[in-house]
Scaffold this motif. Structure first.
Motif, PDB file in Angstrom:
ATOM      1  N   GLN A 259       0.962  -1.205  -0.045  1.00  0.00           N
ATOM      2  CA  GLN A 259       0.061  -0.314  -0.060  1.00  0.00           C
ATOM      3  C   GLN A 259       1.010   1.305  -0.003  1.00  0.00           C
ATOM      4  O   GLN A 259       0.191   2.341   0.059  1.00  0.00           O
ATOM      5  N   GLY A 260       2.280   1.136  -0.114  1.00  0.00           N
ATOM      6  CA  GLY A 260       3.039   2.226  -0.117  1.00  0.00           C
ATOM      7  C   GLY A 260       3.347   2.762  -1.326  1.00  0.00           C
ATOM      8  O   GLY A 260       2.328   2.737  -2.311  1.00  0.00           O
ATOM      9  N   GLY A 261       4.421   3.204  -1.507  1.00  0.00           N
ATOM     10  CA  GLY A 261       4.921   3.801  -2.919  1.00  0.00           C
ATOM     11  C   GLY A 261       4.881   2.806  -4.206  1.00  0.00           C
ATOM     12  O   GLY A 261       5.278   1.628  -3.697  1.00  0.00           O
ATOM     13  N   ARG A 262       4.748   3.389  -5.432  1.00  0.00           N
ATOM     14  CA  ARG A 262       4.951   2.503  -6.390  1.00  0.00           C
ATOM     15  C   ARG A 262       6.095   1.867  -6.705  1.00  0.00           C
ATOM     16  O   ARG A 262       7.209   2.605  -6.424  1.00  0.00           O
ATOM     17  N   GLY A 263       6.374   0.732  -7.131  1.00  0.00           N
ATOM     18  CA  GLY A 263       7.639  -0.020  -7.322  1.00  0.00           C
ATOM     19  C   GLY A 263       8.413   0.861  -8.577  1.00  0.00           C
ATOM     20  O   GLY A 263       7.891   1.489  -9.247  1.00  0.00           O
ATOM     21  N   VAL A 264       9.811   0.781  -8.068  1.00  0.00           N
ATOM     22  CA  VAL A 264      10.607   1.412  -9.227  1.00  0.00           C
ATOM     23  C   VAL A 264      11.101   0.339 -10.116  1.00  0.00           C
ATOM     24  O   VAL A 264      11.344  -0.767 -10.009  1.00  0.00           O
ATOM     25  N   ARG A 265      11.118   0.670 -11.613  1.00  0.00           N
ATOM     26  CA  ARG A 265      11.404  -0.200 -12.631  1.00  0.00           C
ATOM     27  C   ARG A 265      10.701  -1.364 -12.387  1.00  0.00           C
ATOM     28  O   ARG A 265      11.459  -2.505 -12.556  1.00  0.00           O
ATOM     29  N   GLY A 266       9.424  -1.372 -12.235  1.00  0.00           N
ATOM     30  CA  GLY A 266       8.679  -2.607 -12.196  1.00  0.00           C
ATOM     31  C   GLY A 266       8.842  -3.408 -10.897  1.00  0.00           C
ATOM     32  O   GLY A 266       8.306  -4.602 -10.837  1.00  0.00           O
TER      33      GLY A 266
END
Length: 379
Positions: A259-266
């Motif tokens: 539920q936190g920040g969007r993942g980086v590079r997928g």
């Protein structure tokens, strides 16, 4: 970066027991709680500082990690940013701009990379602003957020939902985290040599931190992304509806996976770790699974006895019968009207408090004087 001595914030020694820390935290939280210091910005800031410190010292594992950092001498790694005696500056003109990257030609320093310490590195980052130190190239988990959520007493006792707004750093959707404008070229950062990190000396350690020139990326674009100004990430807000379990106490935690920040590079999304802080209630107080309700009555009710209507936690009205001569402080137990948790339910304890009128009408005073004379009292 100002150091944070969480023991000093709470006002206890580093050898204090968990109970001593909890007791001191509760005392300070009550003193500086925003509800009792309305409009006082300093009290609100102090309350946040106390809550942050207790979030670490009140958790046995985090406290152990924090104590280990202090033992290693990593408590204030940025107090000295200049070259050590005999040390040579590294990074040329760019290094001078950064103000603190250097190599050591004297006694060998042990490199202290907070990115490689797992949970200890994460805790260090939360205290000193550090983060992952190796320049990533593959999928990476999004930002995890740890915050304190204030919950009304009745919601904590019965369960319910409370909204919360979080500030997150998320990968820029325009440049996909590169920090470069469309069509721009990337060159190796001369400050860190492409490592994405630089070192600061403290005692016998060289503590690694993200390079300020390339922001930890190891590459510098010929033209920055206009959407994120080259940072590769943007500050966003996210609203989440938190489900508060019934029977929640101050200091209890829940983790919301993904539920936190969007993942980086997928990569996978980060998590949200919530520490609950239960607001005090003017009418109710918790004692384990029991709930204490202080009910005010007048002298006539206490002396002659009466029926009194009270509200339960879930706003149901019940009537209790007071016998004649009920003293102030007397408690009446209402079974099954307390807090329910793990298949058990406490009771409602109605505590009688005698309300003495601040003023009397002429007729009331005359009757009270007659009562005093009949009882042989002097006034």
């Amino acid at each position: 970066m100002a150091q944070k001595d969480f023991y000093a914030v709470i006002g206890v020694s580093s050898s204090a027991t968990a109970d001593e820390i909890k007791k001191q935290y509760r005392r300070l939280a009550k003193q500086y709680h925003p509800d009792t210091n309305k409009g006082d910005a300093k009290a609100a800031e102090r309350f946040k500082e106390i809550s942050e410190a207790y979030n670490v010292l009140g958790d046995a594992e985090k406290r152990k990690q924090y104590d280990e950092m202090r033992r290693l001498g990593a408590f204030d790694p940025f107090a000295s940013r200049g070259p050590r005696p005999g040390g040579a500056r590294a990074g040329g003109a760019a290094g001078g701009a950064a103000g603190g990257a250097y190599s050591q030609s004297g006694p060998r320093m042990e490199e202290f990379d907070i990115g490689g310490l797992g949970g200890l590195g994460d805790l260090f980052g939360s205290i000193f602003g550090g983060g992952r130190q190796q320049r990533p190239s593959g999928p990476e988990q999004g930002q995890s957020v740890e915050t304190t959520l204030e919950v009304p007493f009745k919601v904590a006792a019965l369960g319910g939902k409370v909204p919360i707004t979080l500030d997150l750093n998320e990968e820029c959707g325009t440049c996909n985290g590169s920090g470069a404008a469309k069509g721009a070229s990337l060159s190796v950062c001369t400050e860190c040599g492409g490592r994405g990190q630089i070192s600061f000396g403290q005692g016998g350690f060289a503590v690694n931190r993200p390079c300020p020139a390339c922001l930890g990326k190891g590459r510098i674009p010929s033209e920055k992304c206009a959407a994120c100004q080259g940072a590769g990430a943007n500050r966003t807000t996210k609203k989440v509806l938190i489900n508060v379990p019934g029977g929640t106490e101050s200091g209890s935690k829940i983790r919301l996976k993904g539920q936190g920040g969007r993942g980086v590079r997928g990569g996978p999304n980060g998590d949200i770790l919530i520490t609950f802080q239960v607001k005090p209630d003017p009418d109710y107080e918790r004692d384990g699974l029991d709930v204490i309700l202080r009910q005010r009555i007048n002298l006539a009710q206490a002396t002659l006895g009466s029926k009194v209507s009270v509200l339960t936690l879930d706003d149901k009205t019940i009537t209790i019968t007071l016998p004649a001569g009920t003293p102030s402080g007397k408690r009446f137990r209402v079974r099954g009207q307390g807090i329910e948790k793990d298949g058990q339910r406490g009771d409602l304890l109605v505590e009688i408090q005698l309300a003495v009128p601040e003023s009397l009408t002429a007729e009331q005073r005359k009757l009270m004087e007659q009562f005093a004379k009949a009882a042989g009292l002097e006034y």
